[in-house]
Design a protein around this motif. Structure first.
Motif, PDB file in Angstrom:
ATOM      1  N   ARG A   1      -6.591  -4.945 -10.573  1.00  0.00           N
ATOM      2  CA  ARG A   1      -5.552  -5.273  -8.846  1.00  0.00           C
ATOM      3  C   ARG A   1      -4.458  -4.684  -8.475  1.00  0.00           C
ATOM      4  O   ARG A   1      -4.801  -4.084  -6.870  1.00  0.00           O
TER       5      ARG A   1
ATOM      6  N   GLN B   1      -3.730   1.122  -3.085  1.00  0.00           N
ATOM      7  CA  GLN B   1      -3.537  -0.468  -2.675  1.00  0.00           C
ATOM      8  C   GLN B   1      -3.411  -1.119  -3.568  1.00  0.00           C
ATOM      9  O   GLN B   1      -4.261  -1.346  -4.901  1.00  0.00           O
TER      10      GLN B   1
ATOM     11  N   ARG C   1       0.749  -0.707   0.457  1.00  0.00           N
ATOM     12  CA  ARG C   1       0.077  -0.011  -0.066  1.00  0.00           C
ATOM     13  C   ARG C   1       0.801   1.500   0.413  1.00  0.00           C
ATOM     14  O   ARG C   1       2.045   1.610   0.789  1.00  0.00           O
TER      15      ARG C   1
ATOM     16  N   ALA D   1      -2.364   5.160 -12.230  1.00  0.00           N
ATOM     17  CA  ALA D   1      -3.777   5.392 -11.785  1.00  0.00           C
ATOM     18  C   ALA D   1      -3.592   6.960 -10.752  1.00  0.00           C
ATOM     19  O   ALA D   1      -3.332   7.265 -10.753  1.00  0.00           O
TER      20      ALA D   1
ATOM     21  N   THR E   1     -12.227   8.369 -10.307  1.00  0.00           N
ATOM     22  CA  THR E   1     -10.329   7.393 -10.281  1.00  0.00           C
ATOM     23  C   THR E   1     -10.312   7.266 -11.553  1.00  0.00           C
ATOM     24  O   THR E   1     -11.433   6.615 -12.485  1.00  0.00           O
TER      25      THR E   1
ATOM     26  N   ARG F   1      -6.108  -2.595 -13.049  1.00  0.00           N
ATOM     27  CA  ARG F   1      -7.194  -1.931 -13.123  1.00  0.00           C
ATOM     28  C   ARG F   1      -7.823  -3.188 -12.042  1.00  0.00           C
ATOM     29  O   ARG F   1      -8.300  -2.778 -11.111  1.00  0.00           O
TER      30      ARG F   1
ATOM     31  N   VAL G   1      -7.547   4.514 -14.084  1.00  0.00           N
ATOM     32  CA  VAL G   1      -6.623   3.985 -13.761  1.00  0.00           C
ATOM     33  C   VAL G   1      -6.353   2.332 -15.006  1.00  0.00           C
ATOM     34  O   VAL G   1      -7.586   2.242 -15.450  1.00  0.00           O
TER      35      VAL G   1
ATOM     36  N   THR H   1      -5.753  -0.127  -6.741  1.00  0.00           N
ATOM     37  CA  THR H   1      -7.307   0.247  -6.371  1.00  0.00           C
ATOM     38  C   THR H   1      -6.903   2.117  -5.678  1.00  0.00           C
ATOM     39  O   THR H   1      -5.436   1.860  -4.170  1.00  0.00           O
TER      40      THR H   1
ATOM     41  N   SER I   1      -7.422   5.229  -3.716  1.00  0.00           N
ATOM     42  CA  SER I   1      -8.753   5.530  -2.470  1.00  0.00           C
ATOM     43  C   SER I   1      -7.520   7.083  -2.034  1.00  0.00           C
ATOM     44  O   SER I   1      -6.568   7.526  -1.851  1.00  0.00           O
TER      45      SER I   1
END
Length: 120
Positions: free
Chosen positions: A66, A81, A18, A48, A57, A64, A59, A68, A70
């Protein structure tokens, strides 16, 4: 705005990391923020991005399923992530900021990179 990227490291294929991008000041919340990466010998590529409000968002197709992205308003960070990591995900990851989400592809602000190494 001064950006700080963190969270990189060495992980085995299939693992997770992360990344976090933070900045000082409230103005960070007014920017779209994105992540880019650069592998050795390759050009930097977009990964992203998230809008300033966090509701939109983008990506890139290759990650995409896998990755994320935020926005954590309380921590004032934008996190990436990364799951099911592959060796080809290795590289230096940079966070960047722009006034709009559309403008993130040519951001005006860059943070220092954080190195991600995925071993096979």
């Amino acid at each position: 705005v001064q950006l700080q990227a963190s969270g990189g490291g060495l992980v085995q294929a299939g693992g997770s990391l992360r990344l976090s991008c933070g900045a000082s000041g409230r103005a960070f919340g007014r920017y779209a923020v994105g992540w880019f990466r650069q592998a050795p010998g390759k050009e930097r590529e977009f990964v992203a991005a998230v809008s300033w409000a966090g509701g939109t968002t983008n990506v890139t197709d290759s990650v995409r399923a896998r990755f994320t992205i935020s926005r954590d308003v309380n921590k004032n960070t934008v996190d990436l992530q990364m799951n099911s990591l592959k060796p080809e995900d290795s590289g230096v990851y940079y966070c960047a900021a722009a006034s709009t989400l559309r403008g993130i592809y040519e951001p005006g602000y860059w943070g220092q990179g954080t190195l991600v190494t995925v071993s096979s």
